[in-house]
Every structure is written in C-alpha cells, then in structure tokens.
Design a protein around this motif. Structure first.
Motif, mmCIF file in Angstrom:
data_model
loop_
_atom_site.group_PDB
_atom_site.id
_atom_site.type_symbol
_atom_site.label_atom_id
_atom_site.label_comp_id
_atom_site.label_asym_id
_atom_site.label_seq_id
_atom_site.Cartn_x
_atom_site.Cartn_y
_atom_site.Cartn_z
ATOM 1 N N ASP A 78 0.823 -1.207 0.000
ATOM 2 C CA ASP A 78 0.000 0.000 0.000
ATOM 3 C C ASP A 78 0.858 1.259 0.000
ATOM 4 O OD1 ASP A 78 -2.194 -1.661 0.091
ATOM 5 O OD2 ASP A 78 -2.389 -1.551 2.271
ATOM 6 N N THR A 79 1.950 1.244 0.747
ATOM 7 C CA THR A 79 2.834 2.413 0.821
ATOM 8 C C THR A 79 4.118 2.222 0.024
ATOM 9 O OG1 THR A 79 3.901 1.558 2.818
ATOM 10 C CG2 THR A 79 1.978 2.972 3.120
ATOM 11 N N HIS A 80 4.336 1.024 -0.535
ATOM 12 C CA HIS A 80 5.549 0.675 -1.280
ATOM 13 C C HIS A 80 6.797 0.822 -0.406
ATOM 14 C CE1 HIS A 80 3.065 0.518 -4.843
ATOM 15 N NE2 HIS A 80 2.679 1.752 -4.636
ATOM 16 N N MET A 81 6.639 0.511 0.867
ATOM 17 C CA MET A 81 7.762 0.594 1.788
ATOM 18 C C MET A 81 8.315 -0.791 2.094
ATOM 19 S SD MET A 81 6.863 3.634 4.498
ATOM 20 C CE MET A 81 8.372 3.298 5.409
ATOM 21 N N LEU A 82 9.639 -0.867 2.182
ATOM 22 C CA LEU A 82 10.347 -2.094 2.482
ATOM 23 C C LEU A 82 11.052 -1.940 3.823
ATOM 24 C CD1 LEU A 82 11.656 -4.885 1.577
ATOM 25 C CD2 LEU A 82 13.503 -3.481 0.636
ATOM 26 N N TYR A 83 10.876 -2.942 4.689
ATOM 27 C CA TYR A 83 11.518 -2.935 5.999
ATOM 28 C C TYR A 83 12.485 -4.117 6.073
ATOM 29 C CZ TYR A 83 7.476 0.014 7.124
ATOM 30 O OH TYR A 83 6.519 0.995 7.118
ATOM 31 N N LEU A 84 13.688 -3.858 6.566
ATOM 32 C CA LEU A 84 14.697 -4.898 6.711
ATOM 33 C C LEU A 84 15.094 -4.991 8.184
ATOM 34 C CD1 LEU A 84 17.059 -4.135 3.665
ATOM 35 C CD2 LEU A 84 15.150 -5.747 3.764
ATOM 36 N N ALA A 85 14.901 -6.160 8.764
ATOM 37 C CA ALA A 85 15.221 -6.384 10.176
ATOM 38 C C ALA A 85 16.118 -7.608 10.282
ATOM 39 C CB ALA A 85 13.941 -6.577 10.990
ATOM 40 N N GLY A 86 17.249 -7.457 10.902
ATOM 41 C CA GLY A 86 18.191 -8.559 11.034
ATOM 42 C C GLY A 86 17.965 -9.342 12.311
ATOM 43 N N LYS A 87 18.095 -10.644 12.221
ATOM 44 C CA LYS A 87 17.991 -11.491 13.406
ATOM 45 C C LYS A 87 19.163 -11.200 14.340
ATOM 46 C CE LYS A 87 17.450 -16.357 14.725
ATOM 47 N NZ LYS A 87 17.371 -17.741 14.216
ATOM 48 N N GLY A 88 18.861 -10.861 15.583
ATOM 49 C CA GLY A 88 19.897 -10.490 16.540
ATOM 50 C C GLY A 88 20.226 -9.014 16.535
ATOM 51 N N ASP A 89 19.663 -8.245 15.586
ATOM 52 C CA ASP A 89 19.875 -6.804 15.539
ATOM 53 C C ASP A 89 18.855 -6.101 16.429
ATOM 54 O OD1 ASP A 89 21.701 -7.517 13.684
ATOM 55 O OD2 ASP A 89 20.741 -6.530 11.978
ATOM 56 N N GLY A 90 19.133 -4.845 16.710
ATOM 57 C CA GLY A 90 18.150 -4.019 17.399
ATOM 58 C C GLY A 90 17.543 -2.980 16.484
ATOM 59 N N ASN A 91 18.116 -2.822 15.295
ATOM 60 C CA ASN A 91 17.655 -1.776 14.370
ATOM 61 C C ASN A 91 16.812 -2.358 13.244
ATOM 62 O OD1 ASN A 91 19.870 -3.115 13.271
ATOM 63 N ND2 ASN A 91 20.380 -1.384 11.960
ATOM 64 N N ILE A 92 16.015 -1.494 12.648
ATOM 65 C CA ILE A 92 15.188 -1.844 11.484
ATOM 66 C C ILE A 92 15.373 -0.731 10.452
ATOM 67 C CG2 ILE A 92 12.863 -2.251 10.606
ATOM 68 C CD1 ILE A 92 12.075 -3.253 13.356
ATOM 69 N N ARG A 93 15.881 -1.084 9.277
ATOM 70 C CA ARG A 93 16.028 -0.127 8.179
ATOM 71 C C ARG A 93 14.747 -0.115 7.353
ATOM 72 N NH1 ARG A 93 20.644 -3.481 8.268
ATOM 73 N NH2 ARG A 93 22.622 -2.420 8.616
ATOM 74 N N TYR A 94 14.405 1.063 6.825
ATOM 75 C CA TYR A 94 13.256 1.059 5.922
ATOM 76 C C TYR A 94 13.514 1.948 4.717
ATOM 77 C CZ TYR A 94 11.918 4.223 9.824
ATOM 78 O OH TYR A 94 11.901 5.126 10.854
ATOM 79 N N TYR A 95 12.938 1.491 3.596
ATOM 80 C CA TYR A 95 13.181 2.045 2.274
ATOM 81 C C TYR A 95 11.852 2.261 1.573
ATOM 82 C CZ TYR A 95 17.740 -0.261 3.096
ATOM 83 O OH TYR A 95 18.931 -0.691 3.628
ATOM 84 N N GLU A 96 11.923 2.990 0.461
ATOM 85 C CA GLU A 96 10.774 3.125 -0.424
ATOM 86 C C GLU A 96 11.143 2.533 -1.776
ATOM 87 O OE1 GLU A 96 7.395 6.528 -1.445
ATOM 88 O OE2 GLU A 96 9.278 7.076 -0.475
ATOM 89 N N ILE A 97 10.232 1.766 -2.338
ATOM 90 C CA ILE A 97 10.469 1.056 -3.597
ATOM 91 C C ILE A 97 9.791 1.813 -4.742
ATOM 92 C CG2 ILE A 97 10.142 -1.107 -4.848
ATOM 93 C CD1 ILE A 97 12.037 -1.394 -2.533
ATOM 94 N N SER A 98 10.517 1.952 -5.855
ATOM 95 C CA SER A 98 9.934 2.540 -7.064
ATOM 96 C C SER A 98 10.255 1.617 -8.245
ATOM 97 C CB SER A 98 10.494 3.938 -7.323
ATOM 98 O OG SER A 98 11.878 3.888 -7.611
ATOM 99 N N THR A 99 9.531 1.792 -9.328
ATOM 100 C CA THR A 99 9.734 0.941 -10.503
ATOM 101 C C THR A 99 10.786 1.506 -11.448
ATOM 102 O OG1 THR A 99 7.881 2.071 -11.572
ATOM 103 C CG2 THR A 99 7.396 0.011 -10.414
ATOM 104 N N GLU A 100 11.371 2.641 -11.115
ATOM 105 C CA GLU A 100 12.413 3.258 -11.931
ATOM 106 C C GLU A 100 13.712 3.336 -11.137
ATOM 107 O OE1 GLU A 100 10.907 7.033 -13.024
ATOM 108 O OE2 GLU A 100 9.342 6.249 -14.349
#
Length: 527
Positions: free
Chosen positions: A304-326
């Motif tokens: 819905d928002t075209h957002m990607l979240y990346l969370a590593g096992k054992g990490d405390g942080n979560i990175r987030y991105y926006e996806i586009s088709t270009e």
C-alpha cells in the motif's frame, strides 16, 4: 555503511552524469516522499507482553503470528511442542500457567493465522505434521490438544507454512524432505494424508516462500541459494536464478511491481539485498551490501505504501526504504534503532492498525533476553487528527476472493479490498463473519460443522445482537431467552470442567467467559 538510494550516493550519481554531459553545474537532488519522516514508536512497558517463554529454536522463522484479535507465539516447553495464543489487548505480565495449544509431538517450527478467519491458525512441527486449530473467540482458557485438521504427507520435519493470499482454505507447506505440498482443507476428514499437489523442484531445504498479489505465482529460495519462480497451482517452474555474486536466503515478491527482493549474503559473506526483474532472473537489477553481521535479514513489504523494511535477526535496528519501478529502485528513508535485539518479528495486518495516529505498519518484536514481546509502531507524523486518505488506500480485506474449489479449478483473482476509514466498513462485523462461517459450513457435512465452535459462537453473537436491537421480534426474543436460560445452568468455563480452567484475572474475562461458555458446551454435547 552503504545504503541504496541515499542522498550522498544520489549526489555522486548526479555529479557523474553532469560531468559526462560537459556541464559544470552540480546540485543535490532531494526526493519528495510523504514517508521520509516515518519514525518507529515502541510500546510502553505496560503495553508489552512480559514473561513470555519464547522458543530457543534456531530456525530462521518469525516464531510469532498476529491478527487484529490474537497474538500467537511459539514457546519453549519440555516434551512435544506448544504455542501461546494471547489477546492482543491483554498486555502486561503473562501468567506462567497460561494454557497453550499443545498437540504436536515435536517442537513447533512455524505458525500462521488464516487471513480470512481470525480464529483459525496453522502450525507445523518437527513431528512431520501440519495441524490446523480452531481458537475460541474469547481466547484459550484451557490447553487445546485436538486440532481441527491434521495434515500428514511429509516424511521429515516441516519447517515452513503459508496460506494462499486470496483462496480460502488453501495451505502450502514445505519440509526437510525438499517437497512443497498444497493442501485443500475444504474436506470432511479430520486427517488429510494426500495433498492436492506436490512440487519437487528443489534439491535441498526450502528457506522461504512468497506469493504475488493474486496468488498465481510462488517464489522460493532454497539452501542451494537459488531463486525460483513457479506457478503456484501447477508447480510449473518458470524461471530460476544462477547468480554467483548473491546467495539468497529470504525472498519477497514486491506486490504488482513485477520485481522480487531477496536478502542473503555476498561472496564475501556480507549481508546483502538484491532486486530482481520478475521476468528475468539471470542477473539482479541491483545488489546492495548492508553490513558484515551474521544474522539473517527478514524483509517485509507493504504494497500500500511501497515501503520495504529490513530487520536482522539479533539486531536491534530496522532499516526502511521506499520502492519505485524506476532506477535506482530502492530509496533509503531512515532507520529505527534500539538496544533490544530481536529473535523474530510478527506483523499486524493492515486492518488492525490505529489509523487515528497515522500508524502505517506495526511489528511485534520477540526479545528473548527479556522474555518480552514489544509492539513497535511505524508512524507518519501528521498534525491533523482527521483520517489521512493518502496514507491508507484500499487494502486487502479479511474475506476470500475464491473458494478452494474455484482456485483448484483454474481461477485466479486479486484480493477483495476494503477501506480502513472508520465507519466506512467494519472489517470484522458479525454479519460478515457469519456469512463467511455459513459459506464454510455449507461446504462441509453437518457433523464437521457441529465441531467448529468458532463459527457457531459467532453466529450466536449475531443472534444475541439482533435480539437486543429488535425486541419487538418475537422469534428473536424466544431464541435469546432460550439460550440465556441454558447458559445460566452452566458454570463459567471454556466448555470444560470448571476445576480445570485457569481463573479469570479481570472482570471483563469473567463476563467474556460467561458469555461464550455455553455454545461450545452445547455443541460438544450434541456431537
């Protein structure tokens, strides 16, 4: 640390392009995005689930599953396998004697809620079985050991299960026998030994599975580190990657963007993500090294928002991105940081979010070192308190688009959409749930439908509401008085012996237990 689409990298790219064109001008480009300032807000201690004996399994799964009504988490136990089912609103300290769902003979490895029935959950285990459970709407007040369905087909431990996103009662499972099996739960037998189809393309253990929006395509990653794309119904292999620079671990089909995202490692064992063209898996469109840590990266995508979240096992942080088709496809937004490492993460469906606070995503972090489950809300800062139409487009609802028979017969259909605007549509209205329950019961025999207390209790709630709203209707009055009189003769239990049930802790639990206890008991006596 290198992020795809960061402002510094974008500036370098622009300066290089300007030099090639022979111009001397340089200016940084700032990409406009409504999600640039999204921030993570962790729940307070009293709104967390404390004292949860989270499993110590080393399986790279999420170990929990969430819907707007319940939170389920795999727990550590001696002998067999079990998981807890808690109300999402019953936060705080969890009772050490909390009843569990404990019908497996081996450790539970994965659990998933049915997307179209908040009272139905599937689990898989080291005992080589998949079991499907009906959870009473008021919660679990007594250990549940008898499943609604048991699926026996795998020869080794089952490590992963996924529900079909649009077809009702279609379940996929994969095990350490390297097979993917498709199960149709719309049958009267309590034990199903023959799947409708078995997919045998993988030479090793399947690590992850992901569907596209309408469920017609299935992407997988395998221990051989290849990405495979196949037709989900027939199992026909369409494409297979053969990339030497990226070893894939987890895969996601990014909605309707015609792209796949994988997380894994580079040839130098750096954690890495790769973006693929769905129609060409010969080489990735993009590779991005994240860091040198060893934990598996769990990717989450919000179509819905075209957002990607990346969370590593054992990490405390979560990175987030926006996806586009270009190009450059992936735009880094920011990062949520925490001192608490996560063992796994569950995600609340969109229909369970708090739209009044502009919440666009909600994680449930499993913090093993503190036996804690911490809700984490991703929020778009807005001053206005009104409903934000641009943040909440029509999203997948809780009603199936197809029956199991229609999907097996060759039909594909996108999800039925719903609005999250308050008052526009009640996601879990009793009339809708009753209609779903009736359609499920009509497809099965009478004996099996009597054994499904979840649907019977939902229908009972509907009858009670109708009786209260229209007291002039004599038939409603008679039904309501009859059922209430019957309930008065029954002690407050979960349809079982009162001495075996855990005592209610609040006044609401006493009222809930009284309101729901009799229909379950009544159906058991009939069967």
């Amino acid at each position: 640390m290198h992020y795809a689409g960061s402002s510094s990298e974008t500036a370098v790219r622009l300066s290089e392009g300007s030099a090639q064109q022979g111009t001397m001008t340089w200016r940084p480009q700032y990409r406009s995005s409504k999600f640039r300032h999204v921030f993570g807000k962790a729940a307070t201690k009293e709104n967390c689930f404390d004292g949860v004996p989270i499993t110590r399994s080393v399986q790279d799964n999420s170990f929990c599953a969430i819907n707007p009504r319940f939170l389920a988490v795999i727990t550590e136990c001696a002998g067999g396998g079990a998981f807890l089912v808690l109300s999402v609103h019953h936060t705080g300290k969890v009772d050490p004697q909390q009843p569990r769902v404990s019908g497996h003979r081996g450790n539970v490895l994965d659990i998933k809620w049915n997307p179209f029935n908040d009272c139905c959950i599937a689990s898989c285990s080291e005992d080589a079985t998949v079991k499907v459970w009906e959870i009473p709407p008021h919660g679990v007040y007594k250990n549940i050991t008898v499943p609604w369905k048991e699926l026996q087909g795998h020869s080794r431990r089952v490590g992963l299960i996924e529900w079909h996103p649009t077809a009702n009662n279609i379940l996929f499972s994969t095990a350490y026998d390297y097979q993917i099996m498709i199960w149709n739960l719309d049958c009267p037998e309590p034990v199903i030994k023959n799947p409708v189809r078995t997919i045998s393309h993988h030479p090793d253990v399947v690590l992850s599975m992901s569907f596209n929006t309408d469920g017609s395509l299935l992407a997988t990653t395998c221990k051989d580190r290849k990405v495979r794309l196949m037709e989900s119904r027939s199992g026909t292999l369409l494409r297979e990657s053969n990339c030497k620079t990226h070893r894939a671990n987890k895969v996601l089909i990014l909605g309707n963007t015609k792209m796949l995202l994988t997380s894994g490692t580079s040839r130098y064992n750096d954690r890495q993500i790769a973006l693929w063209d769905q129609d060409d898996l010969s080489a990735p469109l993009l590779e991005d090294n994240l860091d040198g840590s060893s934990g598996v990266i769990f990717p989450f995508y919000d179509p819905d928002t075209h957002m990607l979240y990346l969370a590593g096992k054992g990490d405390g942080n979560i990175r987030y991105y926006e996806i586009s088709t270009e190009k450059p496809y992936i735009h880094f937004l920011t990062e949520y940081r925490s001192q608490l490492p996560q063992k796994g993460l569950g995600v609340m469906p969109k229909r369970g979010l708090d739209v009044s606070s502009c919440e666009i995503f909600r994680f449930y972090k499993l913090v093993t070192i503190k036996s804690l489950i911490e809700p984490l809300s991703m929020i778009v800062p807005r001053r206005s308190e009104s409903y934000q139409e641009d943040l909440y487009p029509m999203t997948a609802g809780n009603r199936p688009a197809l029956t199991a028979e229609e999907w097996l017969g060759g039909m594909d259909k996108g999800p039925l959409l719903m609005s999250l605007k308050p008052g526009s549509q009640i996601a879990e209205s009793f009339s809708d749930m009753k209609a779903v329950g009736n359609s499920l019961e009509n497809s099965l025999d009478t004996r099996r439908s009597q054994g499904r207390p979840c649907m019977l209790q939902l229908a009972y709630i509907q009858d009670q509401l109708e009786a209260k709203e229209s007291k002039e209707d004599s038939s409603c009055k008679e039904d309501s008085s009859h059922t209430v009189d019957d309930r008065i003769q029954t002690p407050v239990t979960n349809g079982e012996d009162a001495t075996l049930c855990s005592p209610p802790r609040t006044e609401n639990e006493v009222l809930d237990g009284f309101a729901f206890s009799h229909p379950h008991t009544h159906t058991q006596r009939q069967t």
